[in-house]
Design a protein around this motif. Structure first.
Motif, PDB file in Angstrom:
ATOM      1  N   GLN A  23       2.454  10.273   0.063  1.00  0.00           N
ATOM      2  CA  GLN A  23       1.171   9.926   0.669  1.00  0.00           C
ATOM      3  C   GLN A  23       0.120  10.995   0.380  1.00  0.00           C
ATOM      4  OE1 GLN A  23      -0.170   7.328   2.333  1.00  0.00           O
ATOM      5  NE2 GLN A  23       1.670   6.269   1.649  1.00  0.00           N
ATOM      6  N   MET A  24       0.612  12.246   0.295  1.00  0.00           N
ATOM      7  CA  MET A  24      -0.304  13.352   0.047  1.00  0.00           C
ATOM      8  C   MET A  24      -0.969  13.217  -1.331  1.00  0.00           C
ATOM      9  SD  MET A  24       0.616  17.327  -0.226  1.00  0.00           S
ATOM     10  CE  MET A  24       1.103  17.539   1.448  1.00  0.00           C
ATOM     11  N   PHE A  25      -0.178  12.728  -2.317  1.00  0.00           N
ATOM     12  CA  PHE A  25      -0.743  12.553  -3.660  1.00  0.00           C
ATOM     13  C   PHE A  25      -1.880  11.536  -3.628  1.00  0.00           C
ATOM     14  CE2 PHE A  25       2.867  14.883  -4.968  1.00  0.00           C
ATOM     15  CZ  PHE A  25       2.518  15.428  -6.185  1.00  0.00           C
ATOM     16  N   LEU A  26      -1.642  10.460  -2.885  1.00  0.00           N
ATOM     17  CA  LEU A  26      -2.675   9.422  -2.778  1.00  0.00           C
ATOM     18  C   LEU A  26      -3.920   9.953  -2.108  1.00  0.00           C
ATOM     19  CD1 LEU A  26      -0.885   6.205  -1.565  1.00  0.00           C
ATOM     20  CD2 LEU A  26      -2.010   6.692  -3.715  1.00  0.00           C
ATOM     21  N   ALA A  27      -3.684  10.670  -1.009  1.00  0.00           N
ATOM     22  CA  ALA A  27      -4.833  11.203  -0.268  1.00  0.00           C
ATOM     23  C   ALA A  27      -5.601  12.186  -1.149  1.00  0.00           C
ATOM     24  CB  ALA A  27      -4.356  11.890   1.001  1.00  0.00           C
ATOM     25  N   ALA A  28      -4.861  12.991  -1.921  1.00  0.00           N
ATOM     26  CA  ALA A  28      -5.517  14.001  -2.767  1.00  0.00           C
ATOM     27  C   ALA A  28      -6.311  13.334  -3.884  1.00  0.00           C
ATOM     28  CB  ALA A  28      -4.472  14.953  -3.338  1.00  0.00           C
ATOM     29  N   ASP A  77     -14.928   2.155   4.470  1.00  0.00           N
ATOM     30  CA  ASP A  77     -14.316   3.376   3.945  1.00  0.00           C
ATOM     31  C   ASP A  77     -13.109   3.008   3.072  1.00  0.00           C
ATOM     32  OD1 ASP A  77     -13.317   5.854   3.466  1.00  0.00           O
ATOM     33  OD2 ASP A  77     -12.926   6.408   5.527  1.00  0.00           O
ATOM     34  N   PHE A  78     -12.249   2.130   3.611  1.00  0.00           N
ATOM     35  CA  PHE A  78     -11.037   1.744   2.888  1.00  0.00           C
ATOM     36  C   PHE A  78     -11.382   0.999   1.598  1.00  0.00           C
ATOM     37  CE2 PHE A  78      -8.068  -1.703   1.963  1.00  0.00           C
ATOM     38  CZ  PHE A  78      -6.892  -1.009   1.771  1.00  0.00           C
ATOM     39  N   VAL A 113     -10.061   1.172  -2.914  1.00  0.00           N
ATOM     40  CA  VAL A 113     -10.037   0.033  -3.840  1.00  0.00           C
ATOM     41  C   VAL A 113     -11.110   0.149  -4.927  1.00  0.00           C
ATOM     42  CG1 VAL A 113     -10.054  -2.484  -4.032  1.00  0.00           C
ATOM     43  CG2 VAL A 113      -9.202  -1.411  -1.939  1.00  0.00           C
ATOM     44  N   LEU A 114     -12.380   0.105  -4.513  1.00  0.00           N
ATOM     45  CA  LEU A 114     -13.432  -0.015  -5.530  1.00  0.00           C
ATOM     46  C   LEU A 114     -13.611   1.234  -6.391  1.00  0.00           C
ATOM     47  CD1 LEU A 114     -15.971  -2.055  -3.415  1.00  0.00           C
ATOM     48  CD2 LEU A 114     -14.899  -2.817  -5.537  1.00  0.00           C
ATOM     49  N   MET A 115     -13.503   2.420  -5.790  1.00  0.00           N
ATOM     50  CA  MET A 115     -13.705   3.635  -6.605  1.00  0.00           C
ATOM     51  C   MET A 115     -12.603   3.819  -7.645  1.00  0.00           C
ATOM     52  SD  MET A 115     -15.392   6.216  -3.853  1.00  0.00           S
ATOM     53  CE  MET A 115     -16.278   7.338  -4.888  1.00  0.00           C
ATOM     54  N   PRO A 116     -11.306   3.705  -7.258  1.00  0.00           N
ATOM     55  CA  PRO A 116     -10.284   3.791  -8.307  1.00  0.00           C
ATOM     56  C   PRO A 116     -10.436   2.685  -9.353  1.00  0.00           C
ATOM     57  CG  PRO A 116      -9.257   3.782  -6.133  1.00  0.00           C
ATOM     58  CD  PRO A 116     -10.723   3.625  -5.915  1.00  0.00           C
ATOM     59  N   LEU A 150      -4.493   2.544  -7.010  1.00  0.00           N
ATOM     60  CA  LEU A 150      -5.095   1.327  -6.494  1.00  0.00           C
ATOM     61  C   LEU A 150      -4.039   0.417  -5.877  1.00  0.00           C
ATOM     62  CD1 LEU A 150      -7.732  -0.328  -6.539  1.00  0.00           C
ATOM     63  CD2 LEU A 150      -6.928  -1.345  -8.636  1.00  0.00           C
ATOM     64  N   ILE A 151      -2.932   0.228  -6.619  1.00  0.00           N
ATOM     65  CA  ILE A 151      -1.889  -0.688  -6.139  1.00  0.00           C
ATOM     66  C   ILE A 151      -1.243  -0.153  -4.863  1.00  0.00           C
ATOM     67  CG2 ILE A 151       0.358  -1.701  -6.717  1.00  0.00           C
ATOM     68  CD1 ILE A 151      -0.738  -1.770  -9.652  1.00  0.00           C
ATOM     69  N   ILE A 152      -0.943   1.157  -4.874  1.00  0.00           N
ATOM     70  CA  ILE A 152      -0.329   1.741  -3.688  1.00  0.00           C
ATOM     71  C   ILE A 152      -1.307   1.693  -2.516  1.00  0.00           C
ATOM     72  CG2 ILE A 152       0.680   3.847  -2.706  1.00  0.00           C
ATOM     73  CD1 ILE A 152       2.315   3.724  -4.981  1.00  0.00           C
ATOM     74  N   GLY A 153      -2.569   1.987  -2.832  1.00  0.00           N
ATOM     75  CA  GLY A 153      -3.580   2.038  -1.781  1.00  0.00           C
ATOM     76  C   GLY A 153      -3.770   0.674  -1.104  1.00  0.00           C
ATOM     77  N   LEU A 154      -3.490  -0.398  -1.854  1.00  0.00           N
ATOM     78  CA  LEU A 154      -3.669  -1.740  -1.298  1.00  0.00           C
ATOM     79  C   LEU A 154      -2.544  -2.133  -0.347  1.00  0.00           C
ATOM     80  CD1 LEU A 154      -5.066  -3.808  -4.293  1.00  0.00           C
ATOM     81  CD2 LEU A 154      -6.187  -3.263  -2.130  1.00  0.00           C
ATOM     82  N   ASN A 155      -1.440  -1.392  -0.453  1.00  0.00           N
ATOM     83  CA  ASN A 155      -0.286  -1.769   0.398  1.00  0.00           C
ATOM     84  C   ASN A 155      -0.307  -1.092   1.769  1.00  0.00           C
ATOM     85  OD1 ASN A 155       1.041  -3.556  -1.329  1.00  0.00           O
ATOM     86  ND2 ASN A 155       1.520  -1.827  -2.626  1.00  0.00           N
TER      87      ASN A 155
END
Ligand code: PHE
Length: 434
Positions: free
Chosen positions: A208-213, A373-374, A379-382, A429-434
């Motif tokens: 999760q830290m990688f995603l947040a970073a 924010d989400f 989603v849109l920025m990545p 993006l894919i992980i963030g959507l889940n």
């Protein structure tokens, strides 16, 4: 009436504006609280690693596509291939959605400057903050005040507005920051804050830290909504984008580190926790300010610093839809600003109310503010950053050898642009959507 396309006065003003775009709430408000939530130094390491391996690539790509096409986002994508127009369109759309929540936080800053100046006596900062955000009318007035201040500079144009704001606000920002860092480092036990920032605890490492970073890196570097593409399109002379890319990354990272050095020693010195989330700057810090001599002066300086940073970024966010609307619809900049103001206000007001009157209203189980924010950060920025790498690498055929002397590093860059960066962004993006 069609206006002449603006250009930057000099390379210096362009770089300052690009740094002004990058250094913003992402550095001072978001970076410390995300770092606080993900365990300090180890998050910092992951974040730095992602910036130097992946994130510099879409940043470079945005500036280059802007510089080559000399068009606003929709036109830039369209000029590569008419079928890509829709991809270009996603950028101003993202800009409008980001601004709708960015300007709410900007409004909170306006309010905190007001309470620092009037020296309001506050007993419980956490309650005070939630009361304010729930109190619809003052919160909406603050959001609109901040939005109006930014759109004012945007409406004045690239030279008289954007350059002027950056020339004044960025030095002001740097001076206040240095003052606050000196203050913070002199507090008792300041070293605990520095240890928290720089001594990694690897047991806290997780996926999760990688995603947040990665999300934080995109947001703070202004990647994935066309702001740098639009700024890049105003470059006239043939200057190196590679050098500009390093300068933006270097400055943004330094300012993120400096804001950590300004905030964490103060938090640890007062025995507080750094993991209080989005309220870190609006609850934890004001609590500290209330306990020190001349606290309201320090508080005022801090929120002016935050305001300066937020305005220069806010201007760059607005520039994307304003440039697209004025150039596509052949409208004057002032008229485009007027329409953008109305559209953003129409989204930002319900989003401001989502803390109070509209708190029951949910989109995909999220409040309007959280949804904005989400949908933008995750989603849109990545997604936009992914498309810009694909367009630059596969269609504009930008190659490392055009600006990197070392053959091997140039090849590595090509691999990064065509494969590694798009892959990682898609993955996020894919992980963030889940
Ligand atoms: N980078 C800005 C910040 O750190 C936010 C931003 C995002 C600006 C996207 C422009 C485009 O606050």
């Amino acid at each position: 009436m069609e206006e002449k396309r603006p250009v930057w006065t000099s390379r210096y003003t362009f770089i300052l504006a690009a740094i002004g775009s990058a250094v913003g709430l992402g550095n001072i408000w978001r970076f410390p609280y995300i770092m606080g939530q993900y365990g300090g130094a180890v998050f910092l390491l992951v974040y730095l690693l992602l910036i130097v391996t992946i994130c510099f690539i879409p940043l470079f790509a945005e500036l280059t596509v802007g510089k080559i096409t000399k068009k606003e986002c929709i036109g830039a994508f369209e000029s590569v291939n008419p079928k890509f127009k829709i991809l270009g369109f996603l950028n101003p759309l993202t800009g409008i959605l980001i601004s709708s929540f960015y300007f709410i936080v900007g409004g909170w800053i306006v309010y905190y400057i007001y309470i620092s100046l009037t020296n309001v006596h506050i007993v419980n900062y956490s309650e005070y903050f939630s009361d304010f955000t729930q109190n619809s009318i003052p919160a909406c007035i603050c959001t609109l005040t901040f939005l109006f201040s930014c759109i004012y500079f945007t409406a004045r144009g690239v030279k008289k507005g954007i350059e002027f704001a950056n020339n004044v606000l960025m030095p002001l920002f740097a001076v206040i920051m240095i003052g606050l860092i000196i203050f913070s480092l002199q507090l008792p036990n300041a070293h605990l804050g520095l240890e928290y920032m720089f001594k990694p605890d690897f047991s806290k490492l997780d996926s999760q830290m990688f995603l947040a970073a990665l999300g934080q890196a995109l947001f703070t570097l202004s990647i994935g909504m066309g702001a740098l593409l639009t700024y890049g399109s105003y470059i006239s002379e043939d200057k190196s984008i590679a050098k500009t890319t390093y300068t933006i990354i270097f400055s943004d990272t330094i300012f993120a580190l400096l804001s950590g050095i300004m905030i964490f020693p103060a938090i640890f010195s007062f025995g507080l926790e750094p993991n209080s989330g989005a309220g870190l700057v609006f609850v934890t810090l004001p609590h500290i300010f209330s306990q020190i001599p001349y606290g309201n002066v320090v508080s005022c300086a801090f929120f002016i610093l935050l305001l300066a940073a937020a305005v220069t970024s806010g201007i760059s966010i607005l520039e994307v839809p304003v440039a697209s609307i004025s150039e596509r619809l052949k409208m004057t900049r002032a008229k485009a600003c007027y329409w953008v103001f109305l559209v953003i206000a129409a989204i930002a007001i319900p989003a401001t109310l989502s803390f109070g009157a509209l708190s029951e209203f949910k989109i995909l189980n999220k409040s309007i503010f959280d949804f904005l924010d989400f949908s933008t950060s995750n989603v849109l920025m990545p997604l936009n950053a992914f498309f810009i790498c694909i367009v630059a690498g596969w269609f504009l055929k930008i190659k490392g050898e055009m600006f990197i002397k070392n053959k091997y590093i140039a090849k590595l860059f090509d691999f990064g642009l065509k494969f590694a960066a798009p892959f990682v962004l898609l993955f996020l993006l894919i992980i963030g959507l889940n």
